[in-house]
Every structure is written in C-alpha cells, then in structure tokens.
Design a protein around this motif. Structure first.
Motif, PDB file in Angstrom:
ATOM      1  N   GLY A  53       7.157 -13.893   9.392  1.00 39.21           N
ATOM      2  CA  GLY A  53       5.821 -13.807   9.973  1.00 39.21           C
ATOM      3  C   GLY A  53       4.859 -13.039   9.102  1.00 39.21           C
ATOM      4  O   GLY A  53       5.192 -12.557   8.010  1.00 39.21           O
ATOM      5  N   ALA A  54       3.642 -12.930   9.591  1.00 39.95           N
ATOM      6  CA  ALA A  54       2.623 -12.077   8.974  1.00 39.95           C
ATOM      7  C   ALA A  54       2.509 -10.819   9.825  1.00 39.95           C
ATOM      8  O   ALA A  54       3.019 -10.756  10.945  1.00 39.95           O
ATOM      9  N   TYR A  55       1.845  -9.806   9.290  1.00 40.42           N
ATOM     10  CA  TYR A  55       1.697  -8.566  10.056  1.00 40.42           C
ATOM     11  C   TYR A  55       0.424  -7.853   9.636  1.00 40.42           C
ATOM     12  O   TYR A  55      -0.128  -8.066   8.547  1.00 40.42           O
ATOM     13  N   ARG A  62      -9.201   1.163   8.811  1.00 39.24           N
ATOM     14  CA  ARG A  62      -8.498   0.654   7.643  1.00 39.24           C
ATOM     15  C   ARG A  62      -7.401  -0.303   8.105  1.00 39.24           C
ATOM     16  O   ARG A  62      -6.832  -0.143   9.197  1.00 39.24           O
ATOM     17  N   ALA A  63      -7.104  -1.299   7.293  1.00 38.24           N
ATOM     18  CA  ALA A  63      -6.100  -2.292   7.668  1.00 38.24           C
ATOM     19  C   ALA A  63      -5.373  -2.785   6.430  1.00 38.24           C
ATOM     20  O   ALA A  63      -5.895  -2.737   5.308  1.00 38.24           O
ATOM     21  N   TYR A  64      -4.165  -3.249   6.657  1.00 34.32           N
ATOM     22  CA  TYR A  64      -3.380  -3.899   5.610  1.00 34.32           C
ATOM     23  C   TYR A  64      -2.813  -5.180   6.196  1.00 34.32           C
ATOM     24  O   TYR A  64      -2.339  -5.207   7.335  1.00 34.32           O
ATOM     25  N   VAL A  65      -2.867  -6.263   5.420  1.00 34.89           N
ATOM     26  CA  VAL A  65      -2.348  -7.562   5.834  1.00 34.89           C
ATOM     27  C   VAL A  65      -1.168  -7.903   4.942  1.00 34.89           C
ATOM     28  O   VAL A  65      -1.264  -7.810   3.707  1.00 34.89           O
ATOM     29  N   GLY A  66      -0.055  -8.302   5.544  1.00 32.31           N
ATOM     30  CA  GLY A  66       1.115  -8.659   4.759  1.00 32.31           C
ATOM     31  C   GLY A  66       1.880  -9.806   5.381  1.00 32.31           C
ATOM     32  O   GLY A  66       1.535 -10.312   6.453  1.00 32.31           O
ATOM     33  N   GLU A  67       2.946 -10.233   4.698  1.00 32.55           N
ATOM     34  CA  GLU A  67       3.838 -11.271   5.206  1.00 32.55           C
ATOM     35  C   GLU A  67       5.238 -11.008   4.682  1.00 32.55           C
ATOM     36  O   GLU A  67       5.417 -10.322   3.670  1.00 32.55           O
ATOM     37  N   TYR A  70       0.289 -18.578   3.570  1.00 35.12           N
ATOM     38  CA  TYR A  70      -1.018 -19.164   3.878  1.00 35.12           C
ATOM     39  C   TYR A  70      -1.746 -18.308   4.917  1.00 35.12           C
ATOM     40  O   TYR A  70      -2.925 -17.996   4.764  1.00 35.12           O
ATOM     41  N   ILE A  71      -1.033 -17.936   5.981  1.00 40.97           N
ATOM     42  CA  ILE A  71      -1.645 -17.120   7.037  1.00 40.97           C
ATOM     43  C   ILE A  71      -2.123 -15.785   6.471  1.00 40.97           C
ATOM     44  O   ILE A  71      -3.231 -15.327   6.768  1.00 40.97           O
ATOM     45  N   GLU A  72      -1.301 -15.145   5.640  1.00 35.00           N
ATOM     46  CA  GLU A  72      -1.690 -13.865   5.043  1.00 35.00           C
ATOM     47  C   GLU A  72      -2.987 -14.002   4.246  1.00 35.00           C
ATOM     48  O   GLU A  72      -3.920 -13.194   4.403  1.00 35.00           O
ATOM     49  N   ALA A  73      -3.060 -15.017   3.397  1.00 36.05           N
ATOM     50  CA  ALA A  73      -4.250 -15.197   2.562  1.00 36.05           C
ATOM     51  C   ALA A  73      -5.494 -15.436   3.407  1.00 36.05           C
ATOM     52  O   ALA A  73      -6.568 -14.885   3.144  1.00 36.05           O
ATOM     53  N   ARG A  74      -5.354 -16.241   4.443  1.00 38.64           N
ATOM     54  CA  ARG A  74      -6.513 -16.530   5.288  1.00 38.64           C
ATOM     55  C   ARG A  74      -6.915 -15.301   6.119  1.00 38.64           C
ATOM     56  O   ARG A  74      -8.105 -15.052   6.343  1.00 38.64           O
ATOM     57  N   ASN A  94      -5.252  -3.809   0.993  1.00 40.42           N
ATOM     58  CA  ASN A  94      -4.705  -4.791   0.062  1.00 40.42           C
ATOM     59  C   ASN A  94      -5.392  -4.664  -1.290  1.00 40.42           C
ATOM     60  O   ASN A  94      -6.631  -4.690  -1.373  1.00 40.42           O
ATOM     61  N   GLY A  95      -4.617  -4.567  -2.358  1.00 35.89           N
ATOM     62  CA  GLY A  95      -5.208  -4.447  -3.681  1.00 35.89           C
ATOM     63  C   GLY A  95      -5.843  -5.732  -4.152  1.00 35.89           C
ATOM     64  O   GLY A  95      -6.987  -5.761  -4.599  1.00 35.89           O
ATOM     65  N   ASN A  96      -5.117  -6.835  -4.055  1.00 33.20           N
ATOM     66  CA  ASN A  96      -5.613  -8.137  -4.490  1.00 33.20           C
ATOM     67  C   ASN A  96      -5.636  -9.099  -3.317  1.00 33.20           C
ATOM     68  O   ASN A  96      -4.875  -8.944  -2.357  1.00 33.20           O
ATOM     69  N   ASP A  97      -6.500 -10.106  -3.409  1.00 33.39           N
ATOM     70  CA  ASP A  97      -6.534 -11.136  -2.377  1.00 33.39           C
ATOM     71  C   ASP A  97      -5.490 -12.195  -2.705  1.00 33.39           C
ATOM     72  O   ASP A  97      -5.580 -12.857  -3.743  1.00 33.39           O
ATOM     73  N   PRO A  98      -4.480 -12.378  -1.842  1.00 34.30           N
ATOM     74  CA  PRO A  98      -3.453 -13.381  -2.129  1.00 34.30           C
ATOM     75  C   PRO A  98      -4.017 -14.790  -2.057  1.00 34.30           C
ATOM     76  O   PRO A  98      -4.967 -15.061  -1.309  1.00 34.30           O
TER      77      PRO A  98
END
Length: 295
Positions: free
Chosen positions: A52-54, A65-70, A108-112, A127-131
């Motif tokens: 999943g994503a988180y 602040r937020a962080y997006v990952g998978e 895909y979900i993480e990047a979006r 997030n440092g870079n945009d996936p």
C-alpha cells in the motif's frame, strides 16, 4: 445528480483519537489511521502488512508537515521512519481490504499523492524528490484514479486536508442541477465578481475582477489580508494596473473570506454577496431556503 455515499468508521480503541479504520460501501479501499503513540498496536493489524501507500502527518517549526510513501510491506517501512523521523504524530495506511494492490499500483498512487499534495499546498512535504508514476495500462490508471478520488472524499472526513485544494478545475459539463450563483459588484471600487455555491464552499469564478490593493486597517483583518497575499503569490489572483483578477476558480471556506479578498478589506459576506438572479443578499437567500421547514 451526485449520489450520497456511506462512510464506515471503526474506532478500534473505542475513542475518536485512537486507532481508526475507514471504508466506503462498494469501494475496496481501506484506510488505517494509527496515532504514533499507538504505533505498536496499530502495526500489528493485518492491513499494516499489505502492499500500500502511506502518509506520515505532523508538524515542524509550527507548520503542517507530511511524508508520502509506498511499500510492499507498509509495516516495515513505517518502523524505519519511527527511528529516523521525529516530527510526525500519526500514520495513515492506504490499502485495499483484500490486499490486491501490487507494486506498480502503489508507486502510481504515491506519485499522484505527492502531486496532489504539492498542488494543494496545505503542508510542507518531507519527500526529497517527486516520484514518477509507474507505467500502468489505461485501465489500471483509471482504476487508480478512481481509488484516489475516493481517498479525496474519505481523508477530509478524517480531518486530513493534505489533498484538499481550494483550486477548482473548469467544469467541462454543465451540472444537471445548476448550483446557485452569486455576484459581488461595485463600480466605485472596481469589483465585478461571480461565485458558485459548491457544497459548503463559495467558489469565486475565473475572470472575476477584484480590488487591486488591500485597504483594510483593522487588526482583525490580518487573516484575510494574509490569505489574499498568498493567493497573489500562488498566481490565483493576478494584479494589474487598476484591478486584480482571478486566473482560475477558487473555493473559499466562508462567504466573508471571499468578500474580504475581493474587496480588499474585512467584509460581511452574507450581506455583500447577492443572488443571481434576484438580487437577494446571501443572508436573505438562506432564509428563503428555510421558509418551508416546520417551526
């Protein structure tokens, strides 16, 4: 017409601020919210081991602040973040109840999610870079976009505004039940704005003309003044020699916030905005909607 949806929340601890799951009838998606102080218990739930994503959510230096990952096993990834990141206070795990997402889906979900969060601008991203979105078939992309559409409904219901953008895309198809329209016009100060009632928000439409400068002097004006400055910085409101103009539709949380940005001073939006057609103030229009209700 837009149909209603049913959101089922399960408070695993029996308290509103503890571990929570969210599901929508007919949707395979599953959201698990875990407060950091309950991380060990939350990560023992089976969904935490799914692909999943988180989201990690919290504050740093007074800013959201937020962080997006998978991950193919979200539990392992979040355990590593627990040791490496101090600022977050809760995690949201975004999976499906049957664990039928695979690696390309969640990439895909993480990047979006990163794209949507940056566009909304409600939090600083860790997030440092945009996936880059994973390569999916047209059908798979459509399925993932539907998954994201549901998340954009579910997350605000949980108090998560990370993806909640006030910017509104142009409507390609006229709604079957047109939304009520309002105007705020003043030749004296050069204002000519139209707005649409979108649910609980008032959306000022692209091309609306607002006052060029902020003229309010009261200390209580500060919040509206800061909002107007932010919209100018973001290009939503473009200033010219004699006026300012909305470059896109923008949804305000209150009619008074919309009226203040438009007129350049604190304003009572329930009096300033008038129904189109009819000319009733917004307050009188609201009273008209209530007249047939029982006493």
């Amino acid at each position: 017409m837009t149909r209603g949806r049913s959101l089922e929340l399960y408070f695993a601890d029996g308290t509103p601020d503890g571990i929570l799951t969210a599901e929508v009838f007919g949707w395979t998606g599953h959201v698990l919210r875990i407060p950091r102080l309950r991380l060990a218990d939350g990560l023992r739930r089976p969904e935490a081991g799914f692909t999943g994503a988180y989201l990690l959510l919290g504050e740093q230096d007074g800013r959201p602040r937020a962080y997006v990952g998978e991950a193919e096993s979200v539990v392992a990834r979040i355990r590593s973040h627990d040791a490496q990141k101090d600022w977050w206070s809760e995690a949201l795990i975004l999976t499906t109840s049957a664990d039928n997402l695979h690696k390309a889906h969640v990439r895909y979900i993480e990047a979006r999610l990163v794209q949507l969060a940056r566009a909304a601008g409600n939090a600083d991203l860790d997030n440092g870079n945009d996936p880059l979105p994973a390569s999916l078939t047209e059908a798979q992309r459509a399925n993932m976009e539907e998954f994201l559409d549901m998340l954009r409904m579910v997350l605000p219901a949980l108090g998560v505004t990370l993806l909640d953008s006030a910017r509104r895309p142009a409507q390609d198809v006229a709604p079957t039940d047109p939304a009520p329209m309002f105007v705020l016009q003043s030749a004296r100060i050069g204002v000519d704005c139209r707005a649409r009632l979108d649910g609980a928000r008032l959306t000022v439409l692209e091309g609306s003309v607002a006052r060029r400068d902020w003229v309010g002097l009261g200390e209580h004006d500060y919040g509206y003044k800061a909002l107007r400055a932010r919209l100018i910085d973001e290009g939503v409101l473009r200033t010219g020699e004699s006026h300012a103009m909305f470059t896109q539709d923008y949804a305000f949380n209150s009619p008074s916030a919309a009226a203040a940005v438009v007129t350049g001073r604190a304003a009572n939006g329930r009096v300033e905005w008038r129904a189109e057609p009819g000319g009733q103030t917004l307050a009188d229009w609201e009273a008209e909607q209530l007249k047939d209700l029982p006493e």
